[in-house]
Design a protein around this motif. Structure first.
Motif, PDB file in Angstrom:
ATOM      1  N   TRP A  37      -2.764 -13.361  -2.035  1.00 19.35           N
ATOM      2  CA  TRP A  37      -3.521 -13.087  -3.268  1.00 19.35           C
ATOM      3  C   TRP A  37      -2.820 -13.681  -4.483  1.00 19.35           C
ATOM      4  CZ3 TRP A  37      -5.790 -11.872  -7.632  1.00 19.35           C
ATOM      5  CH2 TRP A  37      -5.308 -10.891  -8.508  1.00 19.35           C
ATOM      6  N   HIS A 162      -6.250  -2.527  -1.930  1.00 18.87           N
ATOM      7  CA  HIS A 162      -5.278  -1.454  -2.171  1.00 18.87           C
ATOM      8  C   HIS A 162      -5.377  -0.322  -1.145  1.00 18.87           C
ATOM      9  CE1 HIS A 162      -4.201  -2.808  -6.530  1.00 18.87           C
ATOM     10  NE2 HIS A 162      -3.682  -3.572  -5.598  1.00 18.87           N
ATOM     11  N   GLY A 165      -0.624  -1.086   1.967  1.00 18.18           N
ATOM     12  CA  GLY A 165       0.683  -1.228   1.345  1.00 18.18           C
ATOM     13  C   GLY A 165       0.998  -0.178   0.306  1.00 18.18           C
ATOM     14  N   ARG A 166       1.967  -0.513  -0.508  1.00 16.14           N
ATOM     15  CA  ARG A 166       2.453   0.454  -1.485  1.00 16.14           C
ATOM     16  C   ARG A 166       3.069  -0.234  -2.694  1.00 16.14           C
ATOM     17  NH1 ARG A 166       5.426   4.304  -0.152  1.00 16.14           N
ATOM     18  NH2 ARG A 166       4.669   4.646   1.963  1.00 16.14           N
ATOM     19  N   HIS A 168       6.366  -0.364  -5.256  1.00 16.07           N
ATOM     20  CA  HIS A 168       7.819  -0.192  -5.142  1.00 16.07           C
ATOM     21  C   HIS A 168       8.417  -0.153  -6.555  1.00 16.07           C
ATOM     22  CE1 HIS A 168       6.307  -2.423  -1.628  1.00 16.07           C
ATOM     23  NE2 HIS A 168       7.287  -1.895  -0.920  1.00 16.07           N
ATOM     24  N   SER A 172       7.372  -3.547  -9.015  1.00 12.44           N
ATOM     25  CA  SER A 172       6.434  -3.440 -10.145  1.00 12.44           C
ATOM     26  C   SER A 172       6.784  -2.302 -11.089  1.00 12.44           C
ATOM     27  CB  SER A 172       5.024  -3.202  -9.614  1.00 12.44           C
ATOM     28  OG  SER A 172       4.991  -1.990  -8.869  1.00 12.44           O
TER      29      SER A 172
END
Ligand code: ZEM
Length: 286
Positions: A37, A162, A165-166, A168, A172
């Motif tokens: 992306w 979304h 994942g997550r 961190h 970010s």
């Protein structure tokens, strides 16, 4: 070493790489999707700059952009695939990794074609600041994604990534996962956006996000301010509602829009060959 153009062999090796017991939720899949992306999401339709062609993240100007923090892990995982199939360009490898990861995590099949090159045209390097800022709202994401040529429905469909994942805190600054099964592609993100009560929380680092504590599963899930804006903006909200109740429709639309994202700035002839890769003019920098 595989034969030049044997993308099937590459797909297999990417799939075999996804399971990473010591990393995050045990999978490199989500960070591969984010790499794909961000490699494409710098595109600007008006000036025809940015996009996945050129794999600019190999260089500090783009790779070192704070917006891309953490993606060096994805690029490092994929190095073994590049070594085994040296003929593949990074631009193709990173986009294909996203497509393979989505499929392997239970998501839709996404059409994908190769042919991107790693030739960097310095006049087409994207400036920093083209990727969305999660601290902002609906107007911001509409502005960012319309620059790439996406409408409201496409923005909401893309945001469904979304599910994976997550966040961190060391990348970010945000923290946590959106759903309970962050390595399983589904429409759960849309359902949770509508069904849970999201409360504003200020993290220790001063960053504002939205949280929900689920008593039943004793887990805390999160949403970014931009995610919440999909439910407060009426035009976005109608697509959140659509995708929350119709998983097949979400998969179908996501497949189309992710393909469109991966193709931004790529021009092909009738046979599918890329005609604007510029490697004919100059040779590779890689
Ligand atoms: Zn994301 N994204 N994204 N995104 N994203 C993060 C993580 C992931 C936004 C955003 O600021 C963030 C899209 C759109 C938008 C993924 C895929 C896609 C994170 C957390 C942030 C802050 C990064 C971290 O800390 O590691 C914003 C504002 C978006 C605009 C609406 C689109 C479009 C995506 C793909 C189609 C994925 C898969 C992740 C999880 C990465 C991981 O490492 O687990």
């Amino acid at each position: 070493m595989s034969k030049q153009g044997d993308f099937e062999a590459v797909r297999k090796d990417i799939a075999a790489l996804l399971k990473q017991p010591g990393y995050d939720d045990g999978s490199a899949g989500p960070v591969f999707v984010r790499l794909a992306w961000h490699s494409a999401g710098t595109y600007d339709a008006e000036t025809d700059t940015g996009g996945s062609n050129g794999a600019g993240m190999r260089y500090e100007a783009e790779g070192g952009d704070p917006a891309n923090a953490g993606l060096q892990h994805a690029r490092a995982f994929l190095e073994s695939v590049k070594e085994k199939h040296p003929w593949i360009t990074y631009a193709d490898l990173w986009t294909l990794a996203g497509v393979v990861a989505i499929k392997e995590m239970g998501g839709p099949t996404i059409p994908w074609k190769g042919g991107r090159t790693d030739y960097v045209d310095d006049s087409k390097l994207p400036p920093r600041g083209r990727l969305p800022d999660a601290a902002q709202g609906a107007d911001h994401i509409r502005w960012i994604f319309s620059r790439m040529g996406f409408n409201d429905q496409e923005i909401v469909a893309l945001s469904g990534a979304h599910n994976l994942g997550r966040c961190h805190s060391d990348r970010s600054g945000f923290e946590g996962a959106w759903v309970n099964s962050p390595t399983r592609f589904s429409n759960q993100y849309f359902r949770l956006l509508l069904s849970l009560q999201w409360r504003k929380k200020i993290l220790k680092n001063g960053i504002v996000q939205f949280m929900n504590y689920d008593e039943d599963t004793e887990t805390e899930l999160m949403m970014l301010p931009t995610d919440i804006s999909l439910t407060t903006d009426p035009s976005f909200k109608k697509y959140v509602e659509l995708y929350a109740k119709d998983k097949d429709r979400f998969f179908e639309d996501f497949s189309k829009v992710f393909d469109k994202l991966m193709e931004l700035g790529i021009v092909r002839d009738a046979s599918g060959a890329v005609t604007n890769a510029d490697n004919v003019k100059g040779g590779y920098h890689s």
